[in-house]
Design an enzyme around this catalytic site. Structure first.
Site, PDB file in Angstrom:
ATOM      1  N   ASP A 134       6.462 -12.019   9.554  1.00 53.18           N
ATOM      2  CA  ASP A 134       5.692 -10.879  10.058  1.00 53.18           C
ATOM      3  C   ASP A 134       4.207 -11.148   9.856  1.00 53.18           C
ATOM      4  OD1 ASP A 134       4.566  -8.485  10.814  1.00 53.18           O
ATOM      5  OD2 ASP A 134       5.531  -7.267   9.302  1.00 53.18           O
TER       6      ASP A 134
ATOM      7  N   ASP B 105       9.649   3.690  14.057  1.00 52.11           N
ATOM      8  CA  ASP B 105       9.882   4.990  13.433  1.00 52.11           C
ATOM      9  C   ASP B 105       8.617   5.706  12.993  1.00 52.11           C
ATOM     10  OD1 ASP B 105       9.386   3.015  11.557  1.00 52.11           O
ATOM     11  OD2 ASP B 105      10.719   3.851  10.043  1.00 52.11           O
TER      12      ASP B 105
ATOM     13  N   GLU C  40      12.530  -9.701   5.998  1.00 51.04           N
ATOM     14  CA  GLU C  40      11.218  -9.842   6.617  1.00 51.04           C
ATOM     15  C   GLU C  40      10.158 -10.217   5.578  1.00 51.04           C
ATOM     16  OE1 GLU C  40       8.516  -6.940   9.501  1.00 51.04           O
ATOM     17  OE2 GLU C  40      10.556  -6.365   8.957  1.00 51.04           O
TER      18      GLU C  40
ATOM     19  N   LYS D  95      15.623   0.070   7.480  1.00 53.02           N
ATOM     20  CA  LYS D  95      14.753  -1.000   6.988  1.00 53.02           C
ATOM     21  C   LYS D  95      14.331  -0.638   5.568  1.00 53.02           C
ATOM     22  CE  LYS D  95      10.422  -3.350   8.156  1.00 53.02           C
ATOM     23  NZ  LYS D  95       9.427  -3.549   9.227  1.00 53.02           N
TER      24      LYS D  95
ATOM     25  N   ARG E  74       0.835  -1.209   0.000  1.00 47.25           N
ATOM     26  CA  ARG E  74       0.000   0.000   0.000  1.00 47.25           C
ATOM     27  C   ARG E  74       0.865   1.254   0.000  1.00 47.25           C
ATOM     28  NH1 ARG E  74      -1.809   1.239   6.190  1.00 47.25           N
ATOM     29  NH2 ARG E  74       0.106   0.569   7.213  1.00 47.25           N
TER      30      ARG E  74
ATOM     31  N   ILE F 296       1.345   2.030  10.606  1.00 43.44           N
ATOM     32  CA  ILE F 296       1.523   3.485  10.608  1.00 43.44           C
ATOM     33  C   ILE F 296       0.653   4.026  11.743  1.00 43.44           C
ATOM     34  CG2 ILE F 296       1.242   5.639   9.314  1.00 43.44           C
ATOM     35  CD1 ILE F 296       3.517   3.899   8.357  1.00 43.44           C
TER      36      ILE F 296
ATOM     37  N   ASP G 126      11.314  -1.591  15.487  1.00 38.08           N
ATOM     38  CA  ASP G 126      10.906  -0.842  14.292  1.00 38.08           C
ATOM     39  C   ASP G 126       9.817   0.139  14.711  1.00 38.08           C
ATOM     40  OD1 ASP G 126      10.510  -0.064  11.647  1.00 38.08           O
ATOM     41  OD2 ASP G 126       9.114  -1.705  11.236  1.00 38.08           O
TER      42      ASP G 126
ATOM     43  N   SER H 165       5.384  -1.818  14.254  1.00 36.61           N
ATOM     44  CA  SER H 165       4.049  -1.222  14.310  1.00 36.61           C
ATOM     45  C   SER H 165       3.510  -1.062  12.902  1.00 36.61           C
ATOM     46  CB  SER H 165       4.105   0.147  14.999  1.00 36.61           C
ATOM     47  OG  SER H 165       4.709   1.107  14.137  1.00 36.61           O
TER      48      SER H 165
ATOM     49  N   ASP I 143      12.461  -5.633   3.955  1.00 34.49           N
ATOM     50  CA  ASP I 143      11.078  -6.062   4.177  1.00 34.49           C
ATOM     51  C   ASP I 143      10.378  -6.121   2.827  1.00 34.49           C
ATOM     52  OD1 ASP I 143       8.566  -6.678   5.028  1.00 34.49           O
ATOM     53  OD2 ASP I 143       8.279  -4.895   6.278  1.00 34.49           O
TER      54      ASP I 143
ATOM     55  N   LYS J 112       3.673  -7.737  16.489  1.00 36.04           N
ATOM     56  CA  LYS J 112       3.033  -6.419  16.481  1.00 36.04           C
ATOM     57  C   LYS J 112       1.742  -6.477  17.282  1.00 36.04           C
ATOM     58  CE  LYS J 112       4.815  -5.001  11.950  1.00 36.04           C
ATOM     59  NZ  LYS J 112       4.491  -4.781  10.524  1.00 36.04           N
TER      60      LYS J 112
ATOM     61  N   THR K 192      12.655   3.451   8.277  1.00 33.45           N
ATOM     62  CA  THR K 192      12.239   2.752   7.069  1.00 33.45           C
ATOM     63  C   THR K 192      12.415   3.605   5.824  1.00 33.45           C
ATOM     64  OG1 THR K 192      10.609   1.528   8.361  1.00 33.45           O
ATOM     65  CG2 THR K 192      10.340   1.523   5.964  1.00 33.45           C
TER      66      THR K 192
ATOM     67  N   LYS L 265      12.325  -1.179   2.177  1.00 38.32           N
ATOM     68  CA  LYS L 265      11.147  -1.799   1.588  1.00 38.32           C
ATOM     69  C   LYS L 265      11.451  -2.233   0.152  1.00 38.32           C
ATOM     70  CE  LYS L 265       8.079  -1.306   4.943  1.00 38.32           C
ATOM     71  NZ  LYS L 265       7.389  -2.447   5.570  1.00 38.32           N
TER      72      LYS L 265
END
Length: 362
Positions: free
Chosen positions: A244, A323, A219, A160, A24, A298, A321, A296, A191, A268, A135, A162
């Site tokens: 995850d 941030d 991840e 991290k 997303r 967002i 993680d 987490s 990730d 999480k 991230t 993406k």
């Protein structure tokens, strides 16, 4: 310690920059905040963000679960019998894990306040400060390298990255561009957010290893339900693999651990349904000498703060993680966890240490 009221209100905070993953793109952090008040006047706070592509929840579904299911279940109940309350919460409806997490963290906030301890100490107090990563969203290799350089300049030494969008070759270009930009002393973790097939993941990771790009761990390389594929990747690569989205519950964790499908688990609160269930996952992982990360969605500093307190309480949670609050244009809270670059510290106030919600809370 009777639960007198449960209030909900919506918040929305724009991000400084669009957050892009294989699942997303987010430009505004939305959430339902809750406030639970006891008959002695104490207040506990919680947060539930809508993350359709992971938990399946929307703002409307979270609001419904809290107002129509959890609120009638909990009002008038005695917090001193909290084991029964947590069990009732999780039995009351299936899924809706973020809505459950908001209630759960508010109850734990209150329990720690009643004990006169910061929440991380109430839960075990394994450590008093954490170091978070930052991230790098999916973009072109050039833009990602520029972003990574800026985050390092801001004091972050763990990034991290993406990946998982487009061709494998493009992901490799992204990683190489970032590694070249930040040098070898910066830790990089990847990730893929379910963006690869098992064979694609093995091919990509093999190339990453051959080119000595020095990745700490990777991840969720495959689809959440593909535990066999996750195991295939773990068995055919040298780089540690983290589950995850494959792990929401202790039953998911049990399957991953027993199959040796991953080397690590990302716990999480919004997947587990809060701290009560997250503690079970951490304990199960610890019993198999498995290390974990806590991250987490967002979220604002409220939800991330609860996750940070949980993570700081468990000795086998060694990666962080957290941030997301740094990505937001404003902070809605007074009190709570504090950031100094990549370092997170905790207030000495009991519970989550939230003094006030600046918008919509009072």
């Amino acid at each position: 310690m009777i639960i007198r009221s449960i209030e909900t209100f919506q918040v929305a905070v724009p991000l400084k920059k669009a957050f892009k993953t294989a699942l997303r793109t987010v430009t505004v952090a939305e959430a339902i905040y809750i406030r639970i008040q006891l008959d002695n006047g104490r207040e506990g706070f919680g947060e539930a963000p809508p993350t359709h592509v992971i938990t399946g929840e929307s703002m409307a579904s979270i609001q419904f679960a809290i107002e129509e299911v959890f609120k009638p279940l909990l009002i008038g109940k005695d917090l001193r019998y909290h084991e029964q309350l947590f069990q009732s919460l999780h039995r009351s409806m299936v899924h809706n894990t973020s809505a459950k997490a908001a209630i759960d963290m508010a109850l734990y906030d209150l329990l720690a306040q009643e004990a006169g301890l910061p929440l991380y100490q109430y839960l075990g107090g394994a450590r008093s400060e954490l170091i978070t990563d930052y991230t790098v969203s999916v973009n072109t290799p050039i833009e990602m390298a520029e972003d990574a350089t800026r985050y390092v300049r801001d004091g972050f030494h763990i990034l991290k990255i993406k990946v998982g969008i487009g061709e494998i070759e493009e992901d490799i270009k992204r990683i190489k561009a970032i590694r070249k930009a930040v040098g070898l002393d910066i830790k990089l973790r990847l990730d893929a957010n379910q963006g690869w097939t098992a064979k694609e993941a093995v091919r990509a990771i093999g190339q990453i290893e051959d080119e000595l790009l020095n990745i700490e761990f990777i991840e969720q390389p495959v689809l959440a339900h593909d535990i066999e594929g996750l195991k295939y990747v773990t068995d055919h690569t040298l780089t540690p693999i983290m589950a995850d989205e494959s792990v929401f519950s202790i039953y998911d964790a049990k399957r991953v651990i027993e199959m040796r499908a991953a080397d690590l688990i990302n716990i999480k609160l919004m997947k587990a349904g809060g701290i009560y269930q997250a503690l079970k996952i951490a304990s199960l992982a610890a019993s198999h000498d498995m290390k974990c990360m806590t991250g987490s969605m967002i979220e604002t500093k409220l939800g991330v703060g609860a996750a940070a307190h949980f993570a700081a309480s468990q000795s086998n949670i060694i990666h962080y993680d957290f941030d997301a609050p740094l990505m937001l244009k404003e902070d809605l809270l007074k009190g709570g966890i504090q950031y100094e670059g990549s370092k997170i510290t905790f207030d000495t106030a009991p519970g989550l240490g939230i003094e006030r919600i600046n918008k919509g809370g009072n």
